[in-house]
Design an enzyme around this catalytic site. Structure first.
Site, PDB file in Angstrom:
ATOM      1  N   HIS A  70       0.785  -1.239   0.000  1.00 19.28           N
ATOM      2  CA  HIS A  70       0.000   0.000   0.000  1.00 19.28           C
ATOM      3  C   HIS A  70       0.812   1.281   0.000  1.00 19.28           C
ATOM      4  O   HIS A  70       0.336   2.309  -0.462  1.00 19.28           O
ATOM      5  CB  HIS A  70      -1.037   0.000   1.142  1.00 19.28           C
ATOM      6  CG  HIS A  70      -0.476   0.399   2.479  1.00 19.28           C
ATOM      7  ND1 HIS A  70       0.002  -0.506   3.370  1.00 19.28           N
ATOM      8  CD2 HIS A  70      -0.325   1.608   3.073  1.00 19.28           C
ATOM      9  CE1 HIS A  70       0.424   0.123   4.466  1.00 19.28           C
ATOM     10  NE2 HIS A  70       0.234   1.407   4.301  1.00 19.28           N
ATOM     11  N   ASP A 109      -4.558   0.650   7.753  1.00 17.71           N
ATOM     12  CA  ASP A 109      -3.337   1.460   7.759  1.00 17.71           C
ATOM     13  C   ASP A 109      -3.390   2.446   8.928  1.00 17.71           C
ATOM     14  O   ASP A 109      -2.448   2.575   9.711  1.00 17.71           O
ATOM     15  CB  ASP A 109      -3.259   2.202   6.411  1.00 17.71           C
ATOM     16  CG  ASP A 109      -2.092   3.167   6.325  1.00 17.71           C
ATOM     17  OD1 ASP A 109      -0.974   2.783   6.696  1.00 17.71           O
ATOM     18  OD2 ASP A 109      -2.316   4.312   5.887  1.00 17.71           O
ATOM     19  N   ASP A 140     -24.512   1.555  33.907  1.00 16.42           N
ATOM     20  CA  ASP A 140     -24.216   0.714  32.753  1.00 16.42           C
ATOM     21  C   ASP A 140     -22.857   0.950  32.078  1.00 16.42           C
ATOM     22  O   ASP A 140     -22.752   1.389  30.961  1.00 16.42           O
ATOM     23  CB  ASP A 140     -25.385   0.644  31.750  1.00 16.42           C
ATOM     24  CG  ASP A 140     -25.516   1.850  30.815  1.00 16.42           C
ATOM     25  OD1 ASP A 140     -24.782   2.799  31.015  1.00 16.42           O
ATOM     26  OD2 ASP A 140     -26.335   1.774  29.893  1.00 16.42           O
ATOM     27  N   GLU A 176       3.416   5.490  -3.197  1.00 22.06           N
ATOM     28  CA  GLU A 176       3.608   6.779  -2.558  1.00 22.06           C
ATOM     29  C   GLU A 176       5.061   7.011  -2.153  1.00 22.06           C
ATOM     30  O   GLU A 176       5.604   8.092  -2.343  1.00 22.06           O
ATOM     31  CB  GLU A 176       2.690   6.885  -1.328  1.00 22.06           C
ATOM     32  CG  GLU A 176       2.797   8.187  -0.565  1.00 22.06           C
ATOM     33  CD  GLU A 176       2.322   9.406  -1.349  1.00 22.06           C
ATOM     34  OE1 GLU A 176       1.730   9.216  -2.425  1.00 22.06           O
ATOM     35  OE2 GLU A 176       2.554  10.530  -0.886  1.00 22.06           O
ATOM     36  N   ASP A 177       5.699   5.987  -1.589  1.00 22.42           N
ATOM     37  CA  ASP A 177       6.996   6.203  -0.943  1.00 22.42           C
ATOM     38  C   ASP A 177       8.199   5.662  -1.703  1.00 22.42           C
ATOM     39  O   ASP A 177       9.323   5.894  -1.293  1.00 22.42           O
ATOM     40  CB  ASP A 177       6.999   5.540   0.455  1.00 22.42           C
ATOM     41  CG  ASP A 177       6.025   6.226   1.404  1.00 22.42           C
ATOM     42  OD1 ASP A 177       5.598   7.347   1.080  1.00 22.42           O
ATOM     43  OD2 ASP A 177       5.702   5.635   2.445  1.00 22.42           O
TER      44      ASP A 177
HETATM   45 MN    MN Z   1       0.791   3.160   5.498  1.00 26.68          MN
END
Ligand code: MN
Length: 725
Positions: free
Chosen positions: A76, A143, A263, A80-81
């Site tokens: 995932h 995530d 409760d 992006e990275d």
């Molecule tokens: Mn992540």
């Protein structure tokens, strides 16, 4: 520091347990790929980055999701990275997995923080709209859950902002999707950072009373189990303390100290069948004293997120009230995992796809309450396809019709902004003002005091009625002279096209009659209206055409044969109302009401007595006598004038299952398709069915078919027919 081996082992075991028979070799390839890609990255605590995707994949497997989702979780953060690309992932792990990773990446890039309460619902909608596939939402929630679990390594500022976002977006989404267990964990961790003092006070109280609580819960549990077992009801019964955040909320909303709360204990009795749920309820009410007004039957009436259980609150002989939830194992699964339980059942192979589909659809649909209903959910989320959500530079969300442009955005902010618009920036880059906006775009409007105001083209570009109305208003107010000139030109062109004399307009009595018909005091006002777009020239002329014809061609109608009256001096045929009649020029044309033809339909003409040529569809039942020798001469060949854009009226009849709000849905569909509706009516038939009649204007058959498809897509519309009479 956490180790790769530890997390890999845990993930591996969970996948084996939750997805028996999974292709572990494929999983290993994804682990190896992600490990390579992330090899230079570290988590904030110094651990290798790969432990994060491993942990997320473990949560996703725990949810019971499928292979693609687990692969998606492992990969995932790759797009992006790292230097991984959609194409590469698609090639190695399949298109679905790549799409899931791309979906998660999009959500990661978007900014879902906003401070205003009323914006939250829009933010959540945008989140869903951007996800498209529900598995993307679930991976993203997993995530976030792992990031929350490791929140202690973040800076205090980051902790606060992430926890706010979790409270605002992720916990409500988990709730909406029915995933109570995850919702509770997210809320409890977030509270720890958002109100550490209160969190600590509650935790201290709970740990100080731990023994006491456990003893109490044990007594109750024993009492219940003994009774049920003696009655031969197989059961699993246990007690728990409600989660910290729910205690915190009770304290703040009821303004009470924790020891005043009642409760905080909840018991669960899980049995095999629904009849046993009700049996258990009877025994509970027999064993303890009922607290009146607290019984809820969510089995016969499930909650919107599909949650089912019986709830009751009772008091034992220690005088402590507690809640009892009674449910079957299947209900329990749904309560814990919500929408994800869908995959669990599916993998069991027992339930058919059809049923599963229905389950997911209902789950999401029931959440919508008042929202538009036209969306379809399979594994895709198309529910917000009609809308696009964008941000102002200050983070406010603006919801616009799909396909909207910076022009729509500007007018949505304020008409002053729209009228002063000279340019736009989307995501900080200058772009054309007709660029369609996408979910999550940050839109900035560049205005200038010396702006000349909107251009007429904008009316064709913008998608929202609000922008169109405001642009028309501007033209109406600011540009009367120009509007008159503009309007007059198009009106004259239309008159000329239909061969109507402009002189009719200044013809004393007739002039007054025509103005009255058009509902204007003078011609300039009417030209101005056409000029700013309030009225089309075709419409205006259409309204007075018959009157002019009658006044100026009166002698013609007295003739018994209209054919002979037509001047046939020109070689070029002229289209009347968009139709060319072969061999006859400029005769009166009317469209038959029996089959309402529109351009593109095969058509024939019939010479009527005194009313010109009436146009029928070639397949109209009224044309069957075409071969009758007594009438043959009156049937003429006609065809559509190709470049004509004048609208035509037609009628559709819709077969429907009777439902409240259906008429509104039809009306909404027509409005969103920008179709001018002349008549919309419905009548109920016996047997829960209804027929709707929609009379409306279209340009041609293609448009008609588009409208028809749109209408057939409305829930409970089962069929359609071209209108008769
Ligand atoms: Mn992540």
């Amino acid at each position: 520091m956490e180790s790769f081996a530890e997390h890999y082992g845990a993930m591996y075991q969970t996948v084996n347990r939750c997805l028996p028979g999974a292709d572990m070799e494929r999983i290993d390839r994804a682990v190896e790929y992600a490990r390579q890609k992330h090899k230079d990255q570290k988590r904030k605590d110094g651990s290798p980055y790969i432990i994060h995707p491993l942990a997320v994949a473990e949560i996703v497997a725990e949810m019971g999701l499928d292979m693609e989702a687990i692969l998606g979780a492992l990969l995932h953060d790759c797009i992006e990275d790292t230097d991984a690309s959609f194409d590469e992932i698609s090639k190695l792990f399949g298109k679905t997995t790549a799409e899931l990773v791309e979906g998660v990446t999009k959500l990661t890039r978007a900014n879902f923080s906003s401070s205003e309460e009323q914006q939250m619902e829009n933010l959540r909608k945008m989140f869903m709209a951007m996800s498209k596939d529900i598995r993307v939402v679930l991976i993203k929630i997993a995530d976030r859950l792992h990031n929350m679990r490791t929140m202690q390594y973040q800076t205090p500022a980051k902790q606060i902002s992430k926890c706010r976002e979790t409270m605002d977006i992720y916990a409500p989404l988990a709730h909406r999707l029915g995933m109570q267990k995850i919702k509770w964990e997210l809320e409890d961790i977030a509270l720890q950072y958002l109100d550490p003092g209160a969190y600590e006070r509650i935790m201290n109280y709970l740990s100080a009373h731990k023994e006491q609580d456990e003893a109490f819960m044990h007594t109750i549990q024993e009492k219940v189990t003994d009774r049920l077992s003696s009655m031969g009801i197989h059961n699993t019964t246990y007690g728990r303390i409600k989660h910290v955040y729910s205690i915190y909320r009770k304290m703040t909303t009821q303004d009470k100290a924790i020891d005043e709360l009642y409760d905080i204990y909840a018991f669960r009795v899980i049995v095999d069948t629904i009849p046993n749920c009700y049996n258990v309820l009877g025994h509970i009410h027999d064993l303890f004293n009922l607290v009146p007004g607290r019984f809820k039957d969510y089995i016969s009436t499930p909650k919107p997120n599909m949650y089912q259980s019986l709830h009751t609150t009772v008091i034992g002989n220690q005088g402590i009230p507690f809640e009892v939830q009674i449910r079957t194992w299947e209900m329990h699964e749904t309560a814990e995992y919500g929408i994800a339980a869908h995959w669990k059942y599916k993998q069991g192979g027992a339930a058919g796809d059809e049923k599963d589909f229905e389950w997911v659809r209902r789950l999401l649909e029931s959440q919508q309450d008042t929202d538009a209903e036209d969306y379809v959910v399979s594994l895709k989320i198309d529910m917000f396809d009609d809308e696009v959500f964008v941000f102002t530079p200050r983070g406010k969300i603006v919801s616009l019709p799909a396909g909207s442009t910076p022009i729509d955005f500007a007018y949505m902010i304020h008409s002053g902004v729209g009228n002063a618009l000279v340019g736009a920036k989307v995501n900080n880059r200058i772009c054309n003002i007709d660029t369609p906006l996408e979910n999550g775009d940050i839109v900035e409007i560049i205005t200038s005091k010396s702006a000349k105001g909107p251009s007429r083209d904008w009316l064709n570009i913008c998608k929202s009625n609000q922008a169109r109305t405001k642009i028309k208003q501007w033209f109406k107010k600011e540009k009367r002279e120009e509007n008159i000139a503009h309007g007059k030109a198009s009106f004259e062109a239309e008159m000329k096209r239909l061969q109507l004399p402009m002189s009719a307009l200044s013809d004393g009595e007739l002039e007054a009659q025509l103005l009255k018909k058009l509902a204007f005091d003078n011609w300039d006002d009417m030209y101005a209206a056409i000029g700013y777009g309030g009225l089309t020239a075709a419409k205006a002329v259409g309204r007075i055409r018959d009157d002019i014809n009658r006044a100026t061609r009166a002698p013609v109608d007295k003739n018994t044969n209209p054919l002979k009256t037509v001047e046939d001096t020109r070689q070029n045929r002229h289209a009347v109302n968009g139709v060319i009649v072969e061999d006859i020029d400029s005769c009166m044309i009317k469209f038959s009401r029996c089959c309402t033809p529109v351009p593109g339909d095969a058509i024939v003409g019939f010479i009527t007595k005194g009313f010109g040529v009436s146009i029928h569809r070639a397949d109209c039942p009224n044309t069957v006598h075409r071969d009758d020798p007594r009438q043959a001469a009156r049937w003429v060949r006609v065809r559509w004038a190709s470049q004509d854009e004048q609208p035509f009226e037609t009628t559709l009849e819709l077969d429907c299952i009777t439902r409240d709000g259906l008429l509104l849905d039809v009306a909404t569909a027509m409005t969103t398709a920008r179709i001018r509706v002349r008549e919309l009516s419905g009548k109920d038939l016996p047997g829960g069915r209804s027929v709707f009649t929609v009379r409306f204007e279209v340009k041609n058959v293609a448009e008609l078919e588009a409208v028809r498809n749109r209408l057939l897509n409305i829930r409970d519309v089962t069929g359609s027919r071209r209108g008769q009479n």
